[in-house]
Write a protein that holds these residues in place. Structure first.
Motif, PDB file in Angstrom:
ATOM      1  N   TYR A  68      80.866  29.424  45.188  1.00 32.89           N
ATOM      2  CA  TYR A  68      82.133  28.913  45.741  1.00 32.89           C
ATOM      3  C   TYR A  68      83.321  29.180  44.826  1.00 32.89           C
ATOM      4  O   TYR A  68      84.392  28.600  45.004  1.00 32.89           O
ATOM      5  N   ASP A  69      83.124  30.060  43.839  1.00 27.69           N
ATOM      6  CA  ASP A  69      84.205  30.336  42.886  1.00 27.69           C
ATOM      7  C   ASP A  69      84.893  31.680  43.160  1.00 27.69           C
ATOM      8  O   ASP A  69      85.553  32.229  42.275  1.00 27.69           O
ATOM      9  N   ASN A  71      87.556  33.935  45.678  1.00 29.45           N
ATOM     10  CA  ASN A  71      88.636  33.884  46.664  1.00 29.45           C
ATOM     11  C   ASN A  71      88.388  34.984  47.694  1.00 29.45           C
ATOM     12  O   ASN A  71      88.609  36.159  47.414  1.00 29.45           O
ATOM     13  N   HIS A  99      81.200  28.265  51.524  1.00 35.72           N
ATOM     14  CA  HIS A  99      82.366  27.387  51.538  1.00 35.72           C
ATOM     15  C   HIS A  99      83.610  28.189  51.890  1.00 35.72           C
ATOM     16  O   HIS A  99      83.712  29.373  51.558  1.00 35.72           O
ATOM     17  N   SER A 100      84.559  27.520  52.525  1.00 41.26           N
ATOM     18  CA  SER A 100      85.850  28.129  52.845  1.00 41.26           C
ATOM     19  C   SER A 100      86.953  27.399  52.092  1.00 41.26           C
ATOM     20  O   SER A 100      86.868  26.194  51.867  1.00 41.26           O
ATOM     21  N   ASN A 101      88.017  28.141  51.722  1.00 38.44           N
ATOM     22  CA  ASN A 101      89.165  27.481  51.095  1.00 38.44           C
ATOM     23  C   ASN A 101      90.206  27.056  52.129  1.00 38.44           C
ATOM     24  O   ASN A 101      91.259  26.517  51.780  1.00 38.44           O
ATOM     25  N   ASP A 104      90.860  31.484  54.781  1.00 41.17           N
ATOM     26  CA  ASP A 104      90.146  32.750  54.617  1.00 41.17           C
ATOM     27  C   ASP A 104      89.279  33.078  55.834  1.00 41.17           C
ATOM     28  O   ASP A 104      88.225  33.711  55.719  1.00 41.17           O
TER      29      ASP A 104
END
Length: 238
Positions: A68-69, A71, A99-101, A104
């Motif tokens: 999850y690190d 972008n 995971h999504s930020n 994205d």
């Protein structure tokens, strides 16, 4: 007649040891082991060919929590993630958790198009599910994340149930998630297992500590015995 739970999993970080040793110690208790790769820029969570070779030789199935690190709006990070998933497909992996930020979605759709086994997991909020409801992308529903956000899991499962393919189950206590299952409301626990049975959904008991897992297994055995559930790998207290 007992209600048979289809599949259960737990993580590769129950013991303070390598992923391989966790798999070897836990595979007899669970159908799958959720391989954790949280921080791809840290040496421990980078893919290693020797590790993959050994994991492939172990007679079990896996799911995989992706890093999850990264972008995903960054082309280099996006290509890294696509390559990361491709390398893991050499294992018997049922689903990948991403995971999504929150901004994205185009990159997520590209990843999921290349590998439909990639599921989007709710993190801060389950609103991500609403944003992707008109896509073919399926979901991993994390109960603890949802409770920390003061959401109602009953309502979310009812709303998105047909797109939920995996559940991460862990309790919340003193505003901390990944705690023992006994910290969850009993009616919610039963509802989740009934849902998993009806929709053939795998539940990962997503804990990172042996004592928490042991307490959770004994608690679940009590629930199963009292309310008529069964799981083919468990038949006694530990």
């Amino acid at each position: 007649m007992k209600k048979e739970i289809p599949k259960l999993a737990t993580t590769s970080f129950i013991y303070q040891d390598t992923r391989i040793m966790n798999v070897l110690k836990l595979k007899h208790l669970f159908d799958e082991i959720e391989l954790l790769f949280f921080e791809s820029k840290r040496e421990y969570d980078q893919l290693d060919k020797n590790e993959l070779t050994l994991l492939k030789k172990i007679d079990t199935k896996y799911s995989a929590h992706l890093p999850y690190d990264r972008n995903l709006n960054n082309p280099d990070d996006l290509e890294y993630m696509i390559s990361f998933i491709k390398n893991l497909t050499s294992l018997n992996v049922s689903y990948f958790f991403l995971h999504s930020n929150g901004d994205d979605f185009e990159s997520i759709e590209k990843i999921c198009h290349l590998n439909p086994s990639v599921l989007i997991e709710n993190t801060v909020s389950s609103n991500i599910f609403d944003s992707l409801k008109n896509t073919k992308i399926k979901y991993c529903y994390d109960i603890g994340h949802s409770l920390l956000n003061n959401e109602n899991p009953f309502e979310i499962i009812k709303k998105y149930g047909e797109k939920i393919k995996y559940i991460h189950l862990h309790g919340v206590n003193a505003d901390k998630d990944h705690q023992e299952i006994c910290h969850l409301d009993l009616n919610l626990v039963k509802y989740i297992f009934d849902f998993a049975i009806d929709y053939n959904v795998t539940i990962s008991i997503e804990l990172f500590d042996f004592s928490k897992l042991l307490n959770s297994l004994n608690y679940l055995l009590e629930v199963f015995n009292k309310y008529g559930y069964s799981y083919h790998r468990w038949n006694q207290k530990w």
